[in-house]
Motif scaffolding. Structure first.
Motif, PDB file in Angstrom:
ATOM      1  N   ASP A  48      76.386  -3.362 -24.831  1.00  0.00           N
ATOM      2  CA  ASP A  48      76.721  -4.557 -24.933  1.00  0.00           C
ATOM      3  C   ASP A  48      75.482  -5.479 -25.652  1.00  0.00           C
ATOM      4  N   ASN A  49      76.036  -6.601 -25.994  1.00  0.00           N
ATOM      5  CA  ASN A  49      75.143  -7.302 -26.880  1.00  0.00           C
ATOM      6  C   ASN A  49      74.440  -8.817 -26.221  1.00  0.00           C
ATOM      7  N   HIS A 109      71.595  -2.172 -20.331  1.00  0.00           N
ATOM      8  CA  HIS A 109      72.455  -2.725 -21.044  1.00  0.00           C
ATOM      9  C   HIS A 109      72.527  -2.227 -22.699  1.00  0.00           C
ATOM     10  N   ASP A 125      75.536   0.480 -21.443  1.00  0.00           N
ATOM     11  CA  ASP A 125      76.891  -0.383 -21.754  1.00  0.00           C
ATOM     12  C   ASP A 125      77.112  -0.620 -23.265  1.00  0.00           C
TER      13      ASP A 125
END
Length: 177
Positions: A164-165, A158, A162
């Protein structure tokens, strides 16, 4: 809701430290010298923290079942959702099964069991069952290590792939504005 509660976050990180420490103590205790009672001290702490993990897991499970958690992001695939839920519930199962098997394993010898010096009752299942529980405890230790490695790989995925947060959900970093 975009992040877990402060109680959930605190339990997560406190227990993460305890579990990693207890895994290290369990796997490495054979390398601690027996002389001077050092190995016995390591194992006393290992057992005390294991018993603490049982209590904290029961509290954490009760908290989890009675408090909302942030929804998984919409972009998660069905497979990612399944893996995330399986990993989370797998951790709960391991956080109970691993120390409980160690507690039962205490019956394999005549040494008293204590929680930070306070006496704790054993199960009274006998030495044979205690020995079998010890074997299970060792297997579950390796399984917990594998689950922890999978969790860390997921975090890295992640963060790096990705981008992402998700980390602020567990109290790490700041959410995007």
């Amino acid at each position: 809701m975009t992040r877990y509660s402060t109680v959930a976050i605190t339990l997560h990180w406190l227990m993460a430290l305890m579990i990693i420490g207890n895994l290290a103590g369990g796997f490495l205790h054979d390398f601690v010298p027996r002389e001077g009672g050092q190995r016995a001290l390591v194992m006393d702490f290992h057992k005390s923290f294991g018993l603490t993990i049982i209590a904290l897991t029961l509290f954490r499970l009760g908290w989890r079942l009675n408090h909302a958690v942030p929804a998984l992001p919409n972009y998660f695939t069905a497979g990612e959702r399944l893996l995330a839920k399986a990993a989370h519930w797998g951790f709960y199962a391991m956080m109970l099964a691993l120390p409980l098997s160690g507690w039962v394993a205490a019956d394999r010898n005549d040494r008293p069991l204590a929680w930070f010096g306070l006496p704790v009752s054993k199960f009274g299942v006998g030495k044979a069952t205690g020995s079998a529980a010890n074997e299970l405890h060792e297997i579950l230790g390796w399984a917990m290590l594998a689950l922890l490695a999978l969790h860390i790989v997921g975090i890295i995925k992640h963060l790096v792939m990705d981008r992402d947060n998700l980390m602020p959900r567990m109290g790490v970093g700041r959410p995007d504005a």
